[in-house]
Motif scaffolding. Structure first.
Motif, PDB file in Angstrom:
ATOM      1  N   GLN A  63       0.811  -1.228   0.000  1.00 60.89           N
ATOM      2  CA  GLN A  63       0.000   0.000   0.000  1.00 60.89           C
ATOM      3  C   GLN A  63       0.840   1.272   0.000  1.00 60.89           C
ATOM      4  O   GLN A  63       0.291   2.364  -0.154  1.00 60.89           O
ATOM      5  N   GLY A  64       2.123   1.159   0.209  1.00 62.58           N
ATOM      6  CA  GLY A  64       3.000   2.317   0.050  1.00 62.58           C
ATOM      7  C   GLY A  64       2.632   3.532   0.859  1.00 62.58           C
ATOM      8  O   GLY A  64       2.541   4.629   0.314  1.00 62.58           O
ATOM      9  N   SER A  65       2.388   3.400   2.119  1.00 65.05           N
ATOM     10  CA  SER A  65       2.117   4.519   3.058  1.00 65.05           C
ATOM     11  C   SER A  65       0.817   5.265   2.776  1.00 65.05           C
ATOM     12  O   SER A  65       0.696   6.438   3.099  1.00 65.05           O
ATOM     13  N   SER A  66      -0.185   4.563   2.196  1.00 67.88           N
ATOM     14  CA  SER A  66      -1.437   5.245   1.850  1.00 67.88           C
ATOM     15  C   SER A  66      -2.172   5.767   3.064  1.00 67.88           C
ATOM     16  O   SER A  66      -2.705   6.881   3.056  1.00 67.88           O
ATOM     17  N   ARG A  67      -2.211   4.953   4.142  1.00 65.87           N
ATOM     18  CA  ARG A  67      -2.929   5.418   5.340  1.00 65.87           C
ATOM     19  C   ARG A  67      -2.163   6.518   6.051  1.00 65.87           C
ATOM     20  O   ARG A  67      -2.758   7.468   6.579  1.00 65.87           O
ATOM     21  N   ALA A  68      -0.859   6.431   6.060  1.00 68.04           N
ATOM     22  CA  ALA A  68      -0.054   7.503   6.650  1.00 68.04           C
ATOM     23  C   ALA A  68      -0.243   8.804   5.870  1.00 68.04           C
ATOM     24  O   ALA A  68      -0.353   9.888   6.457  1.00 68.04           O
ATOM     25  N   GLN A  69      -0.309   8.706   4.555  1.00 68.77           N
ATOM     26  CA  GLN A  69      -0.509   9.914   3.753  1.00 68.77           C
ATOM     27  C   GLN A  69      -1.866  10.556   4.020  1.00 68.77           C
ATOM     28  O   GLN A  69      -1.985  11.778   4.067  1.00 68.77           O
ATOM     29  N   LEU A  70      -2.879   9.709   4.195  1.00 67.89           N
ATOM     30  CA  LEU A  70      -4.201  10.244   4.519  1.00 67.89           C
ATOM     31  C   LEU A  70      -4.170  11.001   5.834  1.00 67.89           C
ATOM     32  O   LEU A  70      -4.702  12.121   5.940  1.00 67.89           O
ATOM     33  N   HIS A  71      -3.539  10.412   6.861  1.00 71.40           N
ATOM     34  CA  HIS A  71      -3.440  11.102   8.153  1.00 71.40           C
ATOM     35  C   HIS A  71      -2.620  12.385   8.027  1.00 71.40           C
ATOM     36  O   HIS A  71      -2.942  13.402   8.651  1.00 71.40           O
ATOM     37  N   LEU A  72      -1.561  12.340   7.246  1.00 66.98           N
ATOM     38  CA  LEU A  72      -0.724  13.526   7.083  1.00 66.98           C
ATOM     39  C   LEU A  72      -1.498  14.666   6.425  1.00 66.98           C
ATOM     40  O   LEU A  72      -1.349  15.838   6.805  1.00 66.98           O
ATOM     41  N   ARG A  73      -2.338  14.332   5.466  1.00 71.50           N
ATOM     42  CA  ARG A  73      -3.176  15.364   4.848  1.00 71.50           C
ATOM     43  C   ARG A  73      -4.072  16.030   5.887  1.00 71.50           C
ATOM     44  O   ARG A  73      -4.243  17.255   5.876  1.00 71.50           O
ATOM     45  N   GLN A  74      -4.653  15.220   6.769  1.00 72.49           N
ATOM     46  CA  GLN A  74      -5.528  15.777   7.807  1.00 72.49           C
ATOM     47  C   GLN A  74      -4.753  16.666   8.762  1.00 72.49           C
ATOM     48  O   GLN A  74      -5.239  17.728   9.179  1.00 72.49           O
ATOM     49  N   ILE A  75      -3.548  16.267   9.119  1.00 74.70           N
ATOM     50  CA  ILE A  75      -2.723  17.076  10.022  1.00 74.70           C
ATOM     51  C   ILE A  75      -2.347  18.405   9.369  1.00 74.70           C
ATOM     52  O   ILE A  75      -2.442  19.473   9.980  1.00 74.70           O
ATOM     53  N   LEU A  76      -1.940  18.343   8.118  1.00 70.73           N
ATOM     54  CA  LEU A  76      -1.524  19.561   7.424  1.00 70.73           C
ATOM     55  C   LEU A  76      -2.673  20.534   7.206  1.00 70.73           C
ATOM     56  O   LEU A  76      -2.460  21.733   6.996  1.00 70.73           O
ATOM     57  N   ASP A  77      -3.882  20.011   7.259  1.00 74.42           N
ATOM     58  CA  ASP A  77      -5.059  20.862   7.092  1.00 74.42           C
ATOM     59  C   ASP A  77      -5.552  21.438   8.420  1.00 74.42           C
ATOM     60  O   ASP A  77      -6.479  22.241   8.451  1.00 74.42           O
ATOM     61  N   ALA A  78      -4.919  21.042   9.523  1.00 72.37           N
ATOM     62  CA  ALA A  78      -5.386  21.463  10.848  1.00 72.37           C
ATOM     63  C   ALA A  78      -5.100  22.941  11.095  1.00 72.37           C
ATOM     64  O   ALA A  78      -4.137  23.502  10.564  1.00 72.37           O
ATOM     65  N   PRO A  79      -5.945  23.605  11.916  1.00 74.91           N
ATOM     66  CA  PRO A  79      -5.661  24.995  12.293  1.00 74.91           C
ATOM     67  C   PRO A  79      -4.289  25.089  12.951  1.00 74.91           C
ATOM     68  O   PRO A  79      -3.923  24.265  13.770  1.00 74.91           O
ATOM     69  N   GLY A  80      -3.536  26.088  12.583  1.00 79.30           N
ATOM     70  CA  GLY A  80      -2.183  26.234  13.092  1.00 79.30           C
ATOM     71  C   GLY A  80      -1.149  25.736  12.117  1.00 79.30           C
ATOM     72  O   GLY A  80      -0.014  26.180  12.132  1.00 79.30           O
ATOM     73  N   VAL A  81      -1.556  24.776  11.260  1.00 81.14           N
ATOM     74  CA  VAL A  81      -0.667  24.316  10.194  1.00 81.14           C
ATOM     75  C   VAL A  81      -1.087  24.999   8.893  1.00 81.14           C
ATOM     76  O   VAL A  81      -0.333  25.747   8.291  1.00 81.14           O
ATOM     77  N   ASN A  82      -2.312  24.716   8.477  1.00 81.03           N
ATOM     78  CA  ASN A  82      -2.915  25.416   7.335  1.00 81.03           C
ATOM     79  C   ASN A  82      -2.077  25.380   6.061  1.00 81.03           C
ATOM     80  O   ASN A  82      -1.966  26.368   5.341  1.00 81.03           O
ATOM     81  N   ALA A  83      -1.474  24.225   5.793  1.00 83.08           N
ATOM     82  CA  ALA A  83      -0.713  24.097   4.555  1.00 83.08           C
ATOM     83  C   ALA A  83      -1.649  23.909   3.370  1.00 83.08           C
ATOM     84  O   ALA A  83      -2.799  23.492   3.528  1.00 83.08           O
TER      85      ALA A  83
END
Length: 427
Positions: free
Chosen positions: A113-133
């Motif tokens: 799966q090549g880090s698919s679930r980790a990438q999904l979580h990372l997207r959510q983190i980067l979208d969090a207030p304070g990060v806002n990437a």
């Protein structure tokens, strides 16, 4: 284009590092990639604030100055590694370098799966207030079975994988350019300048004819201006008015003060107009700037003032080559009060030749190509500039002067013709 790549693992052997190194080696013609490590970043602990530590500040500076970020994450227990999560905590605690920064997520893993679930979580983190990437949507690059993905030179083996990675890279470049345009400040059209000085500012002396030759004397009488041996308290000193006059008159340059209302208020009168680099006459203080320039120069005068008033430039410099034995530069410097409010223009005019000659004598260097005083430079990149009119004292005399180009970096492409002389883990 400058991109930083963050290795999302603190392991010595990391396939995600190998992936970033492959990108750096194979796409150097598309952008400059700098790979950043996280292995030295301390675990996030709000009770032991390390925001100002060298390692975190360096990460933040690199991200801030980059056009975009690529994060390569492994997958540990269906999510991103603790080390990467800790870094993102620091970068969203008191500092926010990822805010509005274009980010591309890639990942390499031992499994299919090549880090698919980790990438999904990372997207959510980067979208969090304070990060806002600004995370690039879609185009997930998932590199599975990484032990068999690279050859002994660190290159990806599969041509299909390389082709898809190239597609993702190209789309990320487009995404960065779009994000850059979205984040660019809106160009605010400047308000027209009132060169007739019909408005007023806190220091305007009202009820006087601004064009009167004896405006200074009228203004002095109206406000009971101090003179002679009367003391004036300055921000770091106390001088008499006489001492102020002597001090200003001794300056090795011609000084002119025009306020935020575009009224010419002062010049350091030491010699007659004919002997000055930019002639002024005693009757000019008090004049609106429209009186100090020919009408055909108004548009360019407005442009210079708007550059300074808006803060686009702090100083505009113009070389005036009408003196054969001198290198005369007109400097239009914005002035501000203690609160940073624009209060007018300090124009200072000086001949740079004595300074250049003294410098050459002190350093033993010589001019090369007529203009370049650096010892190693053989030719100058600068383009010649045409003469510029300084019309503070006698606008009509300089009416036919050609346009010129400011020597300081210019934000706007607008021309300047008649200088405003008085406006002057499992990897």
């Amino acid at each position: 284009m400058k991109i930083v790549g963050i290795v999302g693992s603190n392991a010595e052997l990391s396939y995600n590092r190998k992936l970033l190194e492959f990108i750096e080696k194979n796409y150097y013609q598309k952008f400059d990639l700098e790979i950043l490590e996280i292995k030295d970043v301390p675990m996030f602990n709000q009770s032991e604030d390390a925001t100002n530590s060298q390692v975190i500040q360096r990460l933040a500076r690199k991200i801030l100055t980059a056009d975009g970020v690529i994060i390569a994450t492994p997958e540990h227990n269906h999510t991103i590694p603790a080390g990467l999560k800790s870094v993102l905590e620091w970068l969203s605690y008191k500092i926010h370098p990822l805010e509005n920064k274009p980010v591309m997520i890639v990942g390499a893993s031992y499994y299919d799966q090549g880090s698919s679930r980790a990438q999904l979580h990372l997207r959510q983190i980067l979208d969090a207030p304070g990060v806002n990437a600004m995370v690039m949507p879609g185009n997930e690059f998932l590199l599975g079975n990484v032990k068999d993905a690279f050859d002994q030179n660190g290159d990806l083996i599969s041509e299909g994988t390389i082709k898809f990675l190239t597609l993702c890279i190209d789309k990320f470049i487009q995404f960065v350019n779009v994000a850059k345009a979205m984040n660019a400040p809106l160009e605010v059209k400047p308000q027209p300048e009132d060169l007739q000085a019909r408005g007023k500012v806190d220091t305007t002396i009202e009820g006087l004819d601004k064009e009167a030759d004896d405006w200074v004397e009228q203004a002095e009488a109206k406000v009971n201006a101090v003179s002679g041996k009367s003391y004036v308290k300055l921000n770091r000193g106390i001088l008499t008015v006489d001492q102020l006059n002597w001090f200003l008159a001794s300056m090795p340059m011609e000084l002119t003060f025009a306020d935020a209302n575009n009224q010419f208020l002062y010049y350091n009168y030491t010699k007659p107009k004919e002997e000055m680099l930019a002639g002024r006459v005693p009757g000019q203080p008090g004049n609106p700037l429209s009186k100090c320039h020919p009408p055909k120069a108004y548009k360019n005068v407005e442009w210079v003032i708007q550059q300074l008033r808006s803060g686009k430039q702090d100083v505009v410099r113009v070389h005036v080559p009408k003196h054969a034995d001198k290198y005369v530069v007109h400097n239009y410097q914005a002035m501000h009060d203690e609160d940073g409010n624009y209060v007018g223009i300090n124009e200072y005019i000086l001949d740079f030749n004595p300074i250049i000659e003294w410098y050459l004598k002190q350093t033993g260097q010589k001019l090369v190509g007529g203009t370049d005083a650096t010892s190693s430079a053989s030719k100058s990149d600068s383009k010649p500039v045409a003469p510029v009119a300084d019309a503070t004292s006698s606008a009509s005399k300089e009416d036919d002067a050609p346009a010129t180009k400011p020597e300081a970096p210019v934000v706007s492409a607008a021309p300047v013709a008649d200088a405003t002389s008085s406006a002057s883990k499992k990897d």
